[in-house]
Design an enzyme around this catalytic site. Structure first.
Site, PDB file in Angstrom:
ATOM      1  N   PRO A 134       0.818  -1.218   0.000  1.00  0.00           N
ATOM      2  CG  PRO A 134      -1.015  -1.621   1.391  1.00  0.00           C
ATOM      3  CD  PRO A 134       0.284  -2.238   0.918  1.00  0.00           C
ATOM      4  CB  CYS A 135       1.470   3.479  -2.739  1.00  0.00           C
ATOM      5  SG  CYS A 135      -0.123   3.806  -3.541  1.00  0.00           S
ATOM      6  CD  GLN A 136      -3.227   3.722   0.730  1.00  0.00           C
ATOM      7  OE1 GLN A 136      -2.238   3.023   0.918  1.00  0.00           O
ATOM      8  NE2 GLN A 136      -4.427   3.211   0.520  1.00  0.00           N
TER       9      GLN A 136
END
Length: 394
Positions: A86-88
């Site tokens: 996950p890149c948030q």
């Protein structure tokens, strides 16, 4: 001649399946697919059941928190581990908390490598991870991937862990330790036949004992080649049967194209028109558009400063799925007359190079979120084929 069996892979943080599909097309058979989001899992299950989109041979997704998944049963049996943690925490549209963000799943990606000891891995993330403000944590990621067995100690902060990894890296070390040779690079999907200017940072690692020498595949497409076809030869316009009065191109791009003195050897970037030009316009011909899977008009598109949509005759801007929501993103077509509308789900899938029989589960906004987070299939295929070739020769 006996056909070589597919190499085995594990897909982490599978999302809607773009990265995994490209890797599968490159010759890897997934033995486990992990994803926590129920909508993405529904998309994966539905396409697996329909045997469409190239994932009919996938196992059912392991739905749930990756932190609860034990990968040790795969130790020594896996050729490749892939995924997009996950890149948030690193996204330009996020809150930039990085290592302080509980959504940072890089430690779990490293754990999967540690527990399975694959011959190679490929991970991807947003370009924002390479920003100067994240440089130290990027170094931490690379060092963890290089020495996955040097896991954090109980209560050890990430900076102390990095210092310990650095000391290990500069010492003589133990030649029997699990170690990977890791490289990373920001790749623009448009340079690999994707009709979208989408930049992602890709990490590739090969187990050191294999002695593999590897580099990222060379680009096959270029902007200059497109500009040559538009501003010099006019082959692009002729191919699409576009009248002279409708040949709209940005003035700066036109000037750049006119300045070219030699035709580039690469193929031209693909444009929005290349990708969706054969589909009926869902706003103009809703009845015909409804015969296409996931191809319905979504109202409400508007432009504002910094968000003007993707011109029809350029590679699309990056599809978004950020914290501001899809309606505030760039997921719009800008026609030659300046009018805009949202891309349909099917058009967005085309821009991400998913096959036309691939069905996205959920509402328009949910499907667009899945697409905005996806890896273009063709980009994954380009990297996967190169990795497969080197593993097969090792």
């Amino acid at each position: 001649m006996t056909k070589r069996p597919s190499m085995r892979a594990i897909e982490l943080f599978a999302g809607a399946g773009g990265l995994g599909m490209g890797i599968s097309k490159a010759g890897f058979q997934p033995t486990q697919v992990v994803e926590w989001d129920r909508w993405c899992c529904d998309t994966l299950r539905e396409n697996r059941q329909a045997k469409s989109g190239g994932i009919g041979h996938w196992p059912l997704p392991t739905e749930g928190d990756i932190r609860l998944v034990d990968f040790r049963k795969h130790e020594g049996k896996i050729d490749l581990v892939t995924g997009g943690p996950p890149c948030q925490p690193f996204s330009l549209g996020g809150k930039h908390r990085a290592h302080a963000d509980a959504r940072d799943m890089w430690p779990e990606a490293v754990r999967a490598v540690r527990e399975t000891r694959p011959r190679a891995f490929v991970f991807e993330n947003v370009k924002g991870l390479t920003r100067a403000s994240f440089a130290t944590y990027l170094s931490h990621i690379v060092h963890q991937l290089t020495y996955p067995e040097l896991a954090p100690l109980p209560g050890e902060g990430w900076q102390d862990h990095l210092a310990r990894l650095e000391r290990h890296h500069t010492s003589s070390g133990n030649s029997n330790d699990l170690r990977y040779n890791v490289v990373y690079r920001v790749l623009n999907a448009a340079n690999y036949g994707v009709p979208q200017r989408r930049e992602r940072v890709v990490f590739a690692g090969f187990r050191a004992d294999l002695g593999i020498e590897w580099s990222f595949p060379e680009p096959t497409h270029s902007l200059d080649a497109l500009l040559w076809d538009q501003a010099r030869s006019a082959d692009y316009w002729d191919r699409h049967k576009v009248a002279r009065r409708d040949r709209v191109i940005d003035a700066r791009l036109h000037a750049r194209g006119r300045a070219l003195v030699e035709k580039p050897r690469t193929a031209p970037w693909l444009t929005v028109r290349d990708a969706i030009g054969d589909l009926p316009d869902p706003e103009i011909d809703a009845e015909l558009a409804a015969t296409c899977l996931n191809h319905r008009f979504q109202s409400g598109a508007r432009t504002y400063i910094g968000h003007t949509g993707s011109p029809l005759d350029e590679a699309a801007k990056t599809l978004k799925a950020g914290v501001h929501g899809v309606p505030g993103g760039e997921n719009m077509l800008r026609r030659a007359d300046g009018s805009v509308r949202y891309f349909s789900i099917r058009e967005s899938a085309r821009l991400q190079t998913f096959p036309d029989d691939y069905r996205f589960h959920g509402s328009w906004s949910e499907a667009m979120r899945q697409l905005g987070n996806a890896v273009p299939v063709k980009l994954a295929l380009a990297v996967g084929e190169n990795v497969a070739k080197h593993l097969a020769a090792a």
